[in-house]
Design a protein around this motif. Structure first.
Motif, PDB file in Angstrom:
ATOM      1  N   LYS A 231       0.624  -1.147   0.008  1.00  0.00           N
ATOM      2  CA  LYS A 231      -0.057  -0.030  -0.094  1.00  0.00           C
ATOM      3  C   LYS A 231       0.753   1.379   0.158  1.00  0.00           C
ATOM      4  O   LYS A 231       1.859   1.362   0.660  1.00  0.00           O
ATOM      5  N   PRO A 232       0.475   2.143  -0.797  1.00  0.00           N
ATOM      6  CA  PRO A 232       1.231   3.491  -0.681  1.00  0.00           C
ATOM      7  C   PRO A 232       0.775   4.172   0.655  1.00  0.00           C
ATOM      8  O   PRO A 232      -0.263   3.783   0.962  1.00  0.00           O
ATOM      9  N   LEU A 233       1.602   5.307   1.035  1.00  0.00           N
ATOM     10  CA  LEU A 233       1.502   5.790   2.255  1.00  0.00           C
ATOM     11  C   LEU A 233       0.096   6.872   2.338  1.00  0.00           C
ATOM     12  O   LEU A 233       0.087   7.373   1.289  1.00  0.00           O
ATOM     13  N   THR A 234      -0.554   6.987   3.369  1.00  0.00           N
ATOM     14  CA  THR A 234      -1.516   7.814   3.402  1.00  0.00           C
ATOM     15  C   THR A 234      -1.175   9.056   4.318  1.00  0.00           C
ATOM     16  O   THR A 234      -1.712  10.039   4.242  1.00  0.00           O
ATOM     17  N   LYS A 235      -0.148   8.847   4.922  1.00  0.00           N
ATOM     18  CA  LYS A 235       0.713   9.766   5.801  1.00  0.00           C
ATOM     19  C   LYS A 235       1.977   9.778   5.809  1.00  0.00           C
ATOM     20  O   LYS A 235       2.524   8.511   5.819  1.00  0.00           O
ATOM     21  N   GLN A 236       2.570  10.795   5.560  1.00  0.00           N
ATOM     22  CA  GLN A 236       4.193  10.933   5.463  1.00  0.00           C
ATOM     23  C   GLN A 236       4.628  11.784   6.452  1.00  0.00           C
ATOM     24  O   GLN A 236       4.195  12.735   7.298  1.00  0.00           O
ATOM     25  N   VAL A 237       5.872  11.611   6.717  1.00  0.00           N
ATOM     26  CA  VAL A 237       6.795  12.340   7.608  1.00  0.00           C
ATOM     27  C   VAL A 237       7.821  13.119   6.803  1.00  0.00           C
ATOM     28  O   VAL A 237       8.356  12.650   5.668  1.00  0.00           O
ATOM     29  N   SER A 238       8.091  14.370   6.902  1.00  0.00           N
ATOM     30  CA  SER A 238       8.853  15.481   6.126  1.00  0.00           C
ATOM     31  C   SER A 238      10.116  15.247   6.712  1.00  0.00           C
ATOM     32  O   SER A 238      10.601  15.034   7.767  1.00  0.00           O
ATOM     33  N   CYS A 239      11.221  15.425   5.690  1.00  0.00           N
ATOM     34  CA  CYS A 239      12.478  15.775   5.962  1.00  0.00           C
ATOM     35  C   CYS A 239      12.807  17.338   5.924  1.00  0.00           C
ATOM     36  O   CYS A 239      11.992  18.007   5.675  1.00  0.00           O
ATOM     37  N   TRP A 240      13.902  17.474   6.305  1.00  0.00           N
ATOM     38  CA  TRP A 240      14.306  18.967   6.279  1.00  0.00           C
ATOM     39  C   TRP A 240      15.587  19.353   5.890  1.00  0.00           C
ATOM     40  O   TRP A 240      16.583  18.440   5.803  1.00  0.00           O
ATOM     41  N   ILE A 241      15.740  20.633   5.179  1.00  0.00           N
ATOM     42  CA  ILE A 241      16.887  21.034   4.723  1.00  0.00           C
ATOM     43  C   ILE A 241      17.748  22.027   5.380  1.00  0.00           C
ATOM     44  O   ILE A 241      16.961  23.181   5.740  1.00  0.00           O
TER      45      ILE A 241
END
Ligand code: FAD
Length: 620
Positions: A231-241
């Protein structure tokens, strides 16, 4: 205590896991021996899979019936398709993963694979009889018999960890080095070398100020690696730059006199394209900042991976420099970065099946062959596991050509040319990039994986249905004519010149601004037609139509050069009989033992004239 196994896999990293899963799924009785069962499929460095060229490899592993794609999907916390603004040959899927879940999912996969046993111990020696591997001897002195052995020791062979002026034996942080094997293999006649790699510090996410960084969220419509029904994600975590700056660089420079790299304590060659931060500020002194990706290590942990800050400087220097980065002012460090040196075996000692020339039924896969990266390791493990199974069951080796897959490119590069530095995959290494796309790995490879008994019937049926649907949709789009008025009205918002006459809908896709979903706006019959097909089928048909002339050109090239790939050379071929070969070519050919004239042509020192001589000699 142990039965005789068909395949003994030494190591449980990315290569070992794929090797064991593949051989056991194909029906071999497999034993996985690893030093620590708690670190099965450990991501030693970044918590991510895929990326440019590597994402294509994960899709290929999946298409063949390997497990890395499924495990990556089940443990991902973010998905991005890199290079979407470029042509489809460059699209590269990448996931950010939950490090602990990745390992847990792999262990579950392995435990649920029939025919697969486990043993936790260090292998000290390969048992060799009559030039053939027949098992392993462990540190407790146990002899375990097996018809073939796959070595996937990663960075563990005589591993030495460096942090500033301190160094100690270790295969990875907090893990023992593996000793004994290199020495035995060298005594058998193998050549070994030394390489190095490094990793950045890990920090406490609660101590960072994200307001000072740029957010890098996942894709709005996230995809996945596996062609199966993960299954593809329905909620994701962000990365930062964020970025380093002049003060960070000055702090790091203060530690240079204690740097194991600059002071010559590290002898092994490191990856040029993945340099440590001290290497970057030294080599690119004109740059006043370097990008840092702040990557979460999972759903339920505050630990952060500081991508771009790999270092082996003293831990206090690492810490001080980190505090000078925007957003890291109050940083708390969990673990320091470090460098590791380890033994590898130049891969020109292997055949295309990854079996060693010196000892039959002995296979090497992964970082032991001088590569770097999880994906590079995993695909070699998969191929070595498949080939060990094939060999002990009296079947032909399973070889992928350079025109079949990135996996074919990688193995051919390694065994034909060797590598002077840790080898990683780039799209530029593949000459047939437009054919080897991430979107069509299933079409290229699943039938091959099914034919050898690895990819299951469900995968096979799925890809056959997909191929038929793509062909049908392509045909229909090329047949269905549309009125210019409908086109101009439907595509009004796109910056494309007006159409003056009736054209096939497919023809419109040749225009770079028009995508397949845009066609739905032209008229209801096109909308109905497209809605009948799955998104992946639409995408495939679009690429086939848009890039058909490029695809055709590469296919013709494969055919033209393919002849050389089909001229087989026996491994015991006597090059001394071919007097017209240059002495350099003869020496290289005798050592590398190419399996086809095509492979011979890629060995450095073998000239086009030598290739002609070989071709003529073989009566072709
Ligand atoms: P590994 O994942 O190293 O697994 C080896 C396995 O073999 C382990 O399970 C170990 O316990 C077992 N083992 C070893 N010897 C024995 C023995 N004698 N008996 C029994 N079991 C044994 N890759 C990148 O792409 N980019 C990077 O920046 C990067 N940095 C890295 C930094 C560090 C510090 C390390 C350690 C690795 C880094 N890598 C990086 C490399 C990446 O981790 C490897 O390419 C990949 O994990 C290799 O997979 P593998 O299966 O070959 O070996």
């Amino acid at each position: 205590m142990f039965p005789e196994y068909d395949v003994i896999v030494v190591g449980a990293g990315h290569a070992g896991c794929e090797a064991a899963a593949a051989a056991a799924t194909m029906g071999s009785k497999v034993l996985m021996v690893t030093m620590n069962m708690n670190t099965i499929a450990q991501m030693s460095c970044n918590p991510a899979m895929g990326g440019v060229a590597k994402g294509q490899i994960v899709r290929e592993i999946d298409a063949l019936g390997g497990m890395s794609g499924i495990v990556a999907d089940k443990s991902m916390i973010q998905f991005r398709m890199l290079n979407r603004s470029k042509g489809p040959a460059m699209w590269s899927p990448r996931t950010q993963n939950d490090r602990m879940k990745f390992s847990e999912e792999w262990r579950l996969v392995l435990e649920q694979t029939p025919n697969l046993d486990f043993w936790q111990e260090m292998v000290k020696e390969i048992l060799v009889e009559d030039g053939r591997a027949v098992g392993v001897r462990t540190s407790l002195g146990l002899e375990i018999r097996g018809k073939s052995v796959v070595l996937t020791n990663g960075t563990f062979l005589n591993g030495k960890i460096h942090i500033g002026e301190k160094n100690f034996g270790g295969g990875r942080t907090a893990e023992k080095a593996a000793t004994g094997l290199t020495e035995q293999l060298v005594s058998l006649g193998f050549e070994s070398g030394r390489m190095k790699t490094g990793t950045p510090p890990r920090v406490d996410g609660r101590s960072l100020n994200y307001a000072k960084m740029e957010e890098q969220p996942g894709d709005e419509d996230p995809g996945k690696f596996s062609y199966t029904d993960t299954k593809p994600l329905t909620k994701q975590v962000s990365c930062w730059i964020t970025y380093t700056n002049d003060t960070v660089h000055k702090e790091l420079q203060k530690g240079f006199e204690k740097s194991p790299m600059f002071q010559g304590r590290i002898k092994g060659l490191g990856p040029r394209y993945c340099p440590s931060i001290e290497d970057k500020i030294n080599r690119f002194a004109e740059r006043d900042r370097h990008q840092i990706f702040v990557e979460p290590e999972g759903w339920n942990t505050v630990e952060i991976y500081v991508n771009g800050f790999s270092t082996s400087l003293p831990e206090d220097v690492q810490y001080k420099a980190l505090t000078k980065i925007e957003g890291f002012e109050n940083v708390k460090m969990f673990r320091p970065g470090y460098a590791i040196e380890y033994d590898f075996f130049p891969p020109t000692q292997l055949g295309l099946s990854l079996e060693t020339h010196l000892v039959q039924n002995l296979y090497f896969a992964g970082q032991i062959n001088g590569t770097t990266g999880y994906e590079e390791a995993a695909c070699q493990g998969l191929m070595a596991g498949i080939n060990a199974h094939q060999k002990v069951h009296g079947k032909d080796p399973f070889i992928l050509k350079r025109s079949d897959a990135y996996i074919g490119v990688l193995i051919d590069d390694l065994v034909s040319k060797g590598t002077q530095e840790p080898y990683r995959m780039f799209t530029s290494r593949a000459e047939y990039r437009i054919l080897l796309r991430q979107d069509n790995a299933d079409i290229r490879l699943t039938e091959l994986g099914h034919a050898i008994g690895l990819a299951g019937q469900d995968r096979f049926e799925k890809v056959v249905a997909k191929k038929e649907a793509v062909e049908l949709l392509t045909k229909e789009l090329n047949k269905l004519k549309v009125e210019p008025a409908d086109i101009n009205e439907g595509l009004e918002t796109l910056q494309t010149s007006a159409v003056k006459e009736k054209v096939a809908a497919g023809h419109l896709l040749k225009r770079p601004q028009i995508g397949i979903t845009d066609l739905k706006r032209i008229n209801s019959s096109l909308e109905t037609l497209l809605n009948k097909y799955a998104t992946e089928v639409q995408e495939q048909a679009e690429i086939n139509i848009k890039y058909d002339s490029y695809i055709e050109r590469e296919e013709q090239l494969v055919q033209k050069l393919g002849n050389l790939e089909n001229y087989r050379i026996k491994t015991d071929f006597d090059y001394d009989r071919v007097k017209a070969l240059s002495s350099e070519a003869r020496e290289k050919l005798k050592r590398i033992k190419p399996e086809t004239v095509g492979q011979a042509s890629r060995i450095s020192g073998v000239s086009p004239a030598d290739v002609s001589v070989l071709t003529i000699y073989m009566g072709k």
